[in-house]
Design an enzyme around this catalytic site. Structure first.
Site, mmCIF file in Angstrom:
data_model
loop_
_atom_site.group_PDB
_atom_site.id
_atom_site.type_symbol
_atom_site.label_atom_id
_atom_site.label_comp_id
_atom_site.label_asym_id
_atom_site.label_seq_id
_atom_site.Cartn_x
_atom_site.Cartn_y
_atom_site.Cartn_z
ATOM 1 N N ARG A 1 27.631 -6.546 -26.841
ATOM 2 C CA ARG A 1 26.192 -6.618 -26.602
ATOM 3 C C ARG A 1 25.546 -5.237 -26.638
ATOM 4 N NH1 ARG A 1 25.304 -11.792 -23.574
ATOM 5 N NH2 ARG A 1 23.248 -11.039 -23.025
ATOM 6 N N TYR B 1 22.588 -3.956 -28.891
ATOM 7 C CA TYR B 1 21.245 -4.365 -28.457
ATOM 8 C C TYR B 1 20.852 -3.645 -27.169
ATOM 9 C CZ TYR B 1 17.457 -7.631 -27.181
ATOM 10 O OH TYR B 1 16.243 -8.198 -26.832
ATOM 11 N N GLU C 1 22.134 -1.002 -25.508
ATOM 12 C CA GLU C 1 22.034 0.463 -25.572
ATOM 13 C C GLU C 1 20.973 0.898 -26.581
ATOM 14 O OE1 GLU C 1 23.202 2.144 -23.318
ATOM 15 O OE2 GLU C 1 25.259 1.674 -22.794
ATOM 16 N N ARG D 1 20.041 -19.337 -28.163
ATOM 17 C CA ARG D 1 19.489 -19.089 -26.827
ATOM 18 C C ARG D 1 19.467 -20.400 -26.048
ATOM 19 N NH1 ARG D 1 14.748 -14.564 -27.795
ATOM 20 N NH2 ARG D 1 14.622 -15.215 -29.942
ATOM 21 N N ASN E 1 18.857 -24.058 -27.686
ATOM 22 C CA ASN E 1 20.147 -24.736 -27.853
ATOM 23 C C ASN E 1 20.154 -26.101 -27.174
ATOM 24 O OD1 ASN E 1 21.923 -23.274 -29.351
ATOM 25 N ND2 ASN E 1 23.386 -22.961 -27.687
ATOM 26 N N GLY F 1 28.242 -22.891 -15.616
ATOM 27 C CA GLY F 1 26.809 -23.207 -15.675
ATOM 28 C C GLY F 1 26.053 -22.768 -14.431
ATOM 29 N N GLN G 1 25.679 -19.595 -13.572
ATOM 30 C CA GLN G 1 24.989 -18.320 -13.776
ATOM 31 C C GLN G 1 23.487 -18.609 -13.847
ATOM 32 O OE1 GLN G 1 26.869 -19.933 -15.889
ATOM 33 N NE2 GLN G 1 26.495 -19.485 -18.028
ATOM 34 N N ARG H 1 19.317 -17.848 -14.613
ATOM 35 C CA ARG H 1 18.325 -17.240 -15.485
ATOM 36 C C ARG H 1 16.948 -17.657 -14.966
ATOM 37 N NH1 ARG H 1 22.404 -15.322 -16.821
ATOM 38 N NH2 ARG H 1 23.254 -14.903 -18.877
ATOM 39 N N ASP I 1 28.501 -11.458 -20.469
ATOM 40 C CA ASP I 1 27.347 -12.329 -20.201
ATOM 41 C C ASP I 1 26.935 -12.124 -18.735
ATOM 42 O OD1 ASP I 1 25.711 -14.219 -21.525
ATOM 43 O OD2 ASP I 1 26.511 -15.807 -20.248
HETATM 44 N N1 NAD Z 1 12.361 -13.783 -26.456
HETATM 45 C C1 NAD Z 1 12.881 -13.188 -25.414
HETATM 46 O O1 NAD Z 1 13.294 -13.865 -24.447
HETATM 47 C C2 NAD Z 1 12.977 -11.684 -25.333
HETATM 48 C C3 NAD Z 1 13.514 -11.117 -24.176
HETATM 49 C C4 NAD Z 1 13.610 -9.740 -24.092
HETATM 50 C C5 NAD Z 1 13.131 -8.926 -25.119
HETATM 51 N N2 NAD Z 1 12.613 -9.512 -26.218
HETATM 52 C C6 NAD Z 1 12.182 -8.607 -27.302
HETATM 53 O O2 NAD Z 1 10.988 -9.067 -27.898
HETATM 54 C C7 NAD Z 1 11.011 -8.813 -29.313
HETATM 55 C C8 NAD Z 1 10.757 -10.110 -30.061
HETATM 56 O O3 NAD Z 1 11.775 -11.053 -29.732
HETATM 57 P P1 NAD Z 1 11.749 -12.548 -30.271
HETATM 58 O O4 NAD Z 1 12.295 -13.398 -29.214
HETATM 59 O O5 NAD Z 1 10.426 -12.862 -30.838
HETATM 60 O O6 NAD Z 1 12.863 -12.448 -31.416
HETATM 61 P P2 NAD Z 1 12.774 -12.824 -32.959
HETATM 62 O O7 NAD Z 1 14.129 -12.603 -33.520
HETATM 63 O O8 NAD Z 1 12.142 -14.150 -33.145
HETATM 64 O O9 NAD Z 1 11.763 -11.736 -33.521
HETATM 65 C C9 NAD Z 1 12.147 -10.455 -33.968
HETATM 66 C C10 NAD Z 1 11.413 -10.185 -35.262
HETATM 67 O O10 NAD Z 1 11.750 -8.869 -35.712
HETATM 68 C C11 NAD Z 1 12.013 -8.930 -37.113
HETATM 69 N N3 NAD Z 1 12.893 -7.804 -37.447
HETATM 70 C C12 NAD Z 1 14.194 -7.624 -37.082
HETATM 71 N N4 NAD Z 1 14.649 -6.458 -37.575
HETATM 72 C C13 NAD Z 1 13.609 -5.884 -38.247
HETATM 73 C C14 NAD Z 1 13.476 -4.683 -38.976
HETATM 74 N N5 NAD Z 1 14.479 -3.819 -39.100
HETATM 75 N N6 NAD Z 1 12.270 -4.421 -39.554
HETATM 76 C C15 NAD Z 1 11.240 -5.294 -39.450
HETATM 77 N N7 NAD Z 1 11.328 -6.460 -38.767
HETATM 78 C C16 NAD Z 1 12.502 -6.741 -38.167
HETATM 79 C C17 NAD Z 1 12.656 -10.290 -37.313
HETATM 80 O O11 NAD Z 1 12.633 -10.731 -38.641
HETATM 81 C C18 NAD Z 1 11.801 -11.142 -36.376
HETATM 82 O O12 NAD Z 1 10.647 -11.615 -37.014
HETATM 83 C C19 NAD Z 1 12.379 -8.194 -29.616
HETATM 84 O O13 NAD Z 1 12.227 -6.793 -29.693
HETATM 85 C C20 NAD Z 1 13.222 -8.555 -28.422
HETATM 86 O O14 NAD Z 1 14.206 -7.597 -28.161
HETATM 87 C C21 NAD Z 1 12.530 -10.857 -26.365
#
Ligand code: NAD
Length: 334
Positions: free
Chosen positions: A145, A148, A150, A189, A193, A210, A212, A214, A276
């Site tokens: 993990r 992501y 780090e 997720r 899922n 189950g 854990q 969130r 996890d």
């Molecule tokens: N959904 C959550 O629960 C959650 C929780 C914590 C953090 N985040 C953060 O929020 C942001 C969005 O998450 P999400 O759930 O919408 O995920 P997602 O995967 O649906 O969206 C990420 C988007 O980034 C685009 N992408 C990936 N690499 C790219 C690159 N190199 N250049 C351009 N575009 C790129 C993907 O195509 C996608 O459209 C992320 O940065 C994620 O780390 C989301």
């Protein structure tokens, strides 16, 4: 009117959160540029915005520099689910780190505000509960993990260094589990899922016992929080936790989804994946105090809207979850 309109860049704008954010920004009168390389995002997510003159899209990978004039930047580009971010871990780390450098460089040049979508994963498997922003986390830097976790931690470091060194106008939010329509049906997720498995009558897979925990935030609440954060004065940099503090065992979520879908799926247990986290719940005191923000959508309301979305999606694809284009190794991976 056009002179006062904000020009807003959303990286990752075709993803789950990004597409909802683009929608809200366009509705509030901003000029929105959605930048995405479509690794996990989909054109379908923003197709309904394409006819709007205040919205445009650009296929672009944030690991390469981007030269555009912007007032605000929301940096969301990064695959967010383990199955996707572990597919090409080198590219994931590059997207977080080089993507952050490129967006910070753009903000520095154009004096734009830049908001980083960080994550509760910066806390790793936490030994402090619930997690406050001053907790420094318990992350395994070598595990699967880490690309992501780090990567996101390094991005936060870069944000604060650009702020100290160049007075860049930064905002950092740490997002906790968020769910809703337009989640990728096959990203592994828990919410998506469970719903997809329940609707297809397949076994519902629970990892570990189950128990854990969130805490799940509905996407509309989260997007409102992101926009509130962007509206704050330059003295507010964060980090600020955004998430729903109602904590529950994952098993409870599975049982709720089963009851709400009327599914006859069975719950089956699988070994817990490495690293996890056992518990995850945000302390949102800062968000309440600084942003006057609390989540408003309760779990059943949010779930019913998400179930309706997946129900429609499955119906359009003959009852099966669509695979979309299989992720392929990035052309940029070296
Ligand atoms: N959904 C959550 O629960 C959650 C929780 C914590 C953090 N985040 C953060 O929020 C942001 C969005 O998450 P999400 O759930 O919408 O995920 P997602 O995967 O649906 O969206 C990420 C988007 O980034 C685009 N992408 C990936 N690499 C790219 C690159 N190199 N250049 C351009 N575009 C790129 C993907 O195509 C996608 O459209 C992320 O940065 C994620 O780390 C989301």
């Amino acid at each position: 009117m056009s002179l006062t309109r904000k020009r807003v860049l959303v990286t990752g704008g075709a993803g789950f959160l990004g597409s909802h954010l683009c929608e809200r920004l366009v509705a509030s009168g901003d000029d929105v540029l959605c930048v995405d390389n479509y690794f996990t995002g989909r054109k379908d997510n923003v197709a309904h915005l394409l006819g709007n003159p205040r919205f445009e899209t650009l296929r672009h990978d944030v690991t390469f520099p981007l030269y555009v004039e912007m007032d605000e930047i929301y940096n969301l580009a990064c695959p967010a689910s383990p199955v996707h971010y572990q597919f090409d871990p080198v590219q994931t780390a590059k997207t977080s780190v080089i993507g952050a450098i490129n967006m910070l460089g753009l903000a520095k040049r154009t004096h734009a505000r830049v908001l980083q979508a960080s994550t509760s994963e910066v806390y790793g498997d936490p030994v402090v509960h619930p997690q406050t922003e001053d907790y420094r986390g318990n992350v395994n830097p070598l595990g699967p993990r880490a690309c992501y976790d780090e990567g996101k931690r390094c991005a936060e470091t870069l944000f604060f260094d650009y702020h100290r060194q160049h007075a860049t106008r930064i905002k950092v939010v740490r997002i906790f589990n968020t769910y809703g329509p337009r989640m990728h049906p096959k990203d592994g997720r828990v919410v998506s899922n469970f719903i997809v498995q329940a609707l297809q009558g397949e076994d519902i897979t629970l990892f570990g016992d189950g128990m854990q925990t969130r805490a799940f935030c509905f996407v509309d609440d989260l997007v409102r929080g992101l926009m509130r954060m962007m509206e704050t004065g330059d003295d507010v940099t964060g980090p600020i936790n955004l998430g729903n503090p109602v904590e529950m065992p994952v098993r409870h979520l599975a049982e709720t989804v089963l009851a709400m879908t009327g599914s006859r799926s069975r719950i089956v247990f699988r070994p817990l994946p490495q690293d996890d986290p056992m518990q995850r719940c945000p302390d949102i005191s800062k968000a309440k105090q600084i942003l006057d923000w609390t989540p408003a959508v309760d779990l059943k309301t949010g779930l019913s809207r998400t179930i309706a979305y997946f129900d429609r999606l499955l119906a359009e694809h003959g009852g099966r979850a669509p695979t979309y284009t299989a992720p392929t190794p990035m052309a940029t991976a070296i």
